[in-house]
Design an enzyme around this catalytic site. Structure first.
Site, short mmCIF file in Angstrom:
data_model
loop_
_atom_site.label_atom_id
_atom_site.label_comp_id
_atom_site.label_asym_id
_atom_site.label_seq_id
_atom_site.Cartn_x
_atom_site.Cartn_y
_atom_site.Cartn_z
N ASP A 44 -13.52 47.30 32.02
CA ASP A 44 -13.51 48.73 31.74
C ASP A 44 -14.95 49.24 31.72
OD1 ASP A 44 -11.75 51.09 30.44
OD2 ASP A 44 -13.70 51.01 29.43
N TYR A 49 -21.53 55.08 31.33
CA TYR A 49 -22.14 53.87 30.75
C TYR A 49 -23.36 53.43 31.56
CZ TYR A 49 -17.58 53.40 28.36
OH TYR A 49 -16.43 53.61 27.63
N LYS A 74 -14.49 55.79 34.68
CA LYS A 74 -14.12 57.10 34.10
C LYS A 74 -15.07 58.18 34.59
CE LYS A 74 -13.19 54.44 29.92
NZ LYS A 74 -14.34 53.50 29.85
N HIS A 107 -12.74 61.06 31.30
CA HIS A 107 -13.25 60.39 30.09
C HIS A 107 -12.95 61.19 28.83
CE1 HIS A 107 -16.65 57.37 28.94
NE2 HIS A 107 -15.79 57.50 27.96
P1 NAD Z 1 -15.15 47.25 19.87
O1 NAD Z 1 -14.12 47.67 18.91
O2 NAD Z 1 -14.78 46.41 21.03
O3 NAD Z 1 -16.28 46.55 18.99
C1 NAD Z 1 -17.45 46.07 19.56
C2 NAD Z 1 -18.30 45.50 18.43
O4 NAD Z 1 -17.63 44.40 17.82
C3 NAD Z 1 -19.62 44.98 18.94
O5 NAD Z 1 -20.61 45.35 18.01
C4 NAD Z 1 -19.44 43.48 18.98
O6 NAD Z 1 -20.64 42.81 18.70
C5 NAD Z 1 -18.44 43.23 17.87
N1 NAD Z 1 -17.57 42.08 18.20
C6 NAD Z 1 -16.84 41.90 19.32
N2 NAD Z 1 -16.14 40.76 19.26
C7 NAD Z 1 -16.45 40.18 18.09
C8 NAD Z 1 -16.06 38.97 17.47
N3 NAD Z 1 -15.21 38.13 18.04
N4 NAD Z 1 -16.59 38.67 16.24
C9 NAD Z 1 -17.45 39.51 15.66
N5 NAD Z 1 -17.87 40.67 16.19
C10 NAD Z 1 -17.38 41.00 17.39
O7 NAD Z 1 -15.91 48.58 20.36
P2 NAD Z 1 -16.24 49.26 21.74
O8 NAD Z 1 -17.08 48.40 22.59
O9 NAD Z 1 -16.74 50.61 21.43
O10 NAD Z 1 -14.79 49.45 22.41
C11 NAD Z 1 -14.29 48.57 23.42
C12 NAD Z 1 -14.36 49.23 24.78
O11 NAD Z 1 -13.60 50.44 24.80
C13 NAD Z 1 -15.77 49.71 25.18
O12 NAD Z 1 -16.64 48.66 25.47
C14 NAD Z 1 -15.43 50.64 26.30
O13 NAD Z 1 -15.13 49.90 27.47
C15 NAD Z 1 -14.19 51.34 25.73
N6 NAD Z 1 -14.52 52.61 25.03
C16 NAD Z 1 -14.02 53.77 25.54
C17 NAD Z 1 -14.29 54.98 24.92
C18 NAD Z 1 -13.72 56.24 25.49
O14 NAD Z 1 -14.12 57.33 25.08
N7 NAD Z 1 -12.80 56.15 26.43
C19 NAD Z 1 -15.09 55.04 23.77
C20 NAD Z 1 -15.59 53.85 23.27
C21 NAD Z 1 -15.27 52.64 23.89
#
Ligand code: NAD
Length: 278
Positions: A44, A49, A74, A107
């Protein structure tokens, strides 16, 4: 390795993928390359980004056949006008080094920008389906009334609505409205962008099932049927986040996680009704 979900246009998407928000371009070739090596085939990304070119490079470097991947990007907020939708989609394909994108999303709806006209943006997105370079089209951060507006105008439902969902913010209104129209929910920020990882209830359940807290949270999403793509820069966490298909949570454990919902106070990201950054 992962289950898949059938979308309302008949295509399928792996239920688990890899997110790339805040994966800095300078790290992205290596990070996405590691994720592919670990086994992720659903990636994704987004124009916003600024790492599409690096995602494309990592996919190309892998030597793995194109059709084994499911790639989402997006439309960024500054590209909502029709000509910008069409032009920037070409750029997205070029950066990703792909002839075809699996899924392209609006997005953010930006109801306070462009005279509130995300319907024209949706119509331009639908044009992209015509020449085979885009397989599926969807939206992100759409509230129930935003979904109604685009469907009333075109009769076409998005295949997914990618919205913030995690135990602190279940976002049930947008989730239910999506399901009512057979729109699959993609839960962004599935770990609450890290906020839910230290929760005491999650820790208790993690001890009971002998799993990491991250795995408990991600398993909760999978059992609810949502599509997720957690982000991590670290190989061991990428592996941990893939280890979700050999255990399950009980109804009682799911209910305890459901009870962590804080409503709108649990949001980690912006409110789509007011978010207006272009
Ligand atoms: P997430 O909920 O995936 O959390 C990421 C955080 O959790 C990071 O700081 C990472 O270090 C930590 N983490 C991940 N795995 C872990 C583990 N096993 N143990 C401990 N810590 C861990 O947050 P995100 O990246 O914001 O969301 C996931 C994806 O969703 C994004 O990367 C993006 O692709 C998408 N996204 C979309 C939108 C949108 O507006 N459409 C907004 C935000 C994110």
């Amino acid at each position: 390795m992962t289950d898949s979900v059938t979308l309302n246009d008949g295509t399928t998407i792996p239920q688990l993928g890899f997110g790339t928000y805040l994966v800095d371009p300078k790290d992205a070739v290596e990070t996405v390359g590691t994720a592919i090596d670990v086994g992720y085939r659903h990636i994704d990304t987004a124009q916003g980004y600024r790492n599409e070119a690096e995602v494309g490079e990592a996919i190309a470097n892998s030597g793995i056949a194109r059709d084994e991947f499911y790639v989402t990007s997006k439309l960024t907020n500054s590209n909502h006008l029709r000509d910008d939708v069409l032009r920037s989609f070409d750029e997205t394909l070029e950066k990703l080094r792909l002839d075809r994108l699996d899924l392209f999303l609006i997005h953010w709806p930006l109801p306070t920008r462009y005279d509130g006209d995300f319907v024209s943006t949706w119509k331009a997105m639908l044009e992209l389906l015509e020449d085979g370079r885009l397989s599926s089209v969807g939206v992100s951060n759409f509230q129930p009334d935003h979904l109604e507006q685009i469907m009333d105008a075109t009769g076409v439902a998005p295949v997914v609505n990618q919205i913030e969902v995690h135990p602190y913010f279940r976002n049930e209104s947008a989730r239910i409205a999506s399901h009512e129209h057979a729109i699959a929910v993609e839960a962004w920020g599935p770990l609450g962008q890290g906020a839910v990882l230290n929760d005491e209830t999650i820790a208790e359940i993690a001890r009971d099932v002998d799993r990491a807290p991250s795995q408990v949270i991600l398993r909760w999403h999978l059992q609810r049927g949502d599509i997720i793509f957690p982000k991590s820069m670290r190989r061991e966490r990428m592996e941990e986040n893939m280890g979700l298909f050999d255990f399950g949570l009980t109804e009682e454990q799911i209910a305890r996680i459901d009870a962590l919902d804080q409503g709108a106070n649990g949001r980690q990201g912006p409110d789509p009704d007011t978010f207006d950054m272009v």
